[in-house]
Design an enzyme around this catalytic site. Structure first.
Site: not given
Ligand code: NDP
Length: 240
Positions: A83, A85, A88, A143, A147, A177-179
């Protein structure tokens, strides 16, 4: 019966891909989420994976949430701290709220959830703790001071947990992971996105399923000698 895996934020994006890949690999999976009921219900209907709603930034909520998972699915043997967020802003404009929301959701959460499962793993002498860090925990990024600090913190946490679990059958690893194409990047402008992709040697964003493959690899019983590592997956963007 497969091992029990909990994926935080396991209903969308990278987490959803991890939940599905673990299920396909034979695990009994539970997926947590924060508040997007529509996405969670659609995910549950599609996959049959049970979903649990709580805020991973809240310690007491994690105590209750993990207890509910263990009562319904069983003792957690594989934890994917996913999980996260982003909020930025350049530091000169960042608000205390932007800082603390990211720290509590991305870093406090790792303590809050892992703390609930660590004693059970120690007692049973088996555990896999996999934390989704980021390329932006390995490098700085404009920014993203909040994070980057949280994601780098996950790597330090993982290294210590690896030492503490080493004689107890518990491994702890981070994935950086990257983006990756998910809703987390939906706020990024087209121009910035072009610049991001331009810096990726492979020439495209990653897929959530590509991160999920790494999770399944690290979760395996056979991955017992991999611990304290950070698995870098970014299309060649940063060698580490
Ligand atoms: P998404 O925004 O697509 O999904 C985030 C998930 O986390 C959702 O299921 C959301 O629940 C849950 N979540 C957010 N806040 C909370 C909270 N306070 N308590 C419980 N659950 C929470 O994110 P990504 O799939 O893109 O990212 C997943 C992880 O990978 C993150 O840690 C991110 O930092 C990391 N990451 C992402 C990258 C990217 O480019 N996308 C690159 C590198 C790392 P809900 O659906 O209810 O909001």
């Amino acid at each position: 019966m497969g091992r029990v895996a909990l994926v935080t934020g396991g209903t969308r994006g990278i987490g959803a891909a991890c939940s599905k890949a673990l299920k396909d690999a034979g695990y009994n999976v539970a997926a947590s989420y924060a508040g997007n009921d529509d996405a969670a219900n659609a995910f549950k209907a599609e996959t049959g994976i049970p979903v649990f709603k709580w805020d991973v930034g809240d310690y007491a909520a994690c105590e209750k949430g993990v207890a509910a998972v263990e009562a319904e699915v069983g003792p957690v043997e594989v934890l994917v701290n996913n999980a996260g967020i982003s909020r930025d802003a350049m530091l000169n404009k960042m608000t205390p709220e932007q800082w603390s929301e990211v720290m509590r959701t991305n870093l406090d959460s790792v303590f809050n959830v892992t703390r609930q499962v660590i004693n059970g793993m120690r007692d049973r002498k088996f555990g896999r703790i996999i934390s989704i860090s980021s390329i932006n925990g390995q490098q700085g990024m404009l920014g993203l001071s909040n994070y980057c600090a949280a994601k780098a913190g996950m790597i330090g946490f993982t290294r210590t947990l690896a030492l503490e679990g080493a004689r107890k059958g518990i491994t702890a690893n981070a994935i950086a992971p990257g983006y990756v194409a998910t809703e987390l990047l939906s706020g990024v402008s087209e121009k910035v996105m072009e610049a991001i992709v331009g810096q990726i040697p492979v020439g495209r964003l990653g897929e959530a399923e590509e991160v999920a493959r790494c999770v399944v690899f690290l979760a395996a019983d056979e991955a017992a000698w991999i611990t304290g590592s950070t698995l870098t997956i970014n299309g060649g963007q940063l060698a580490d």
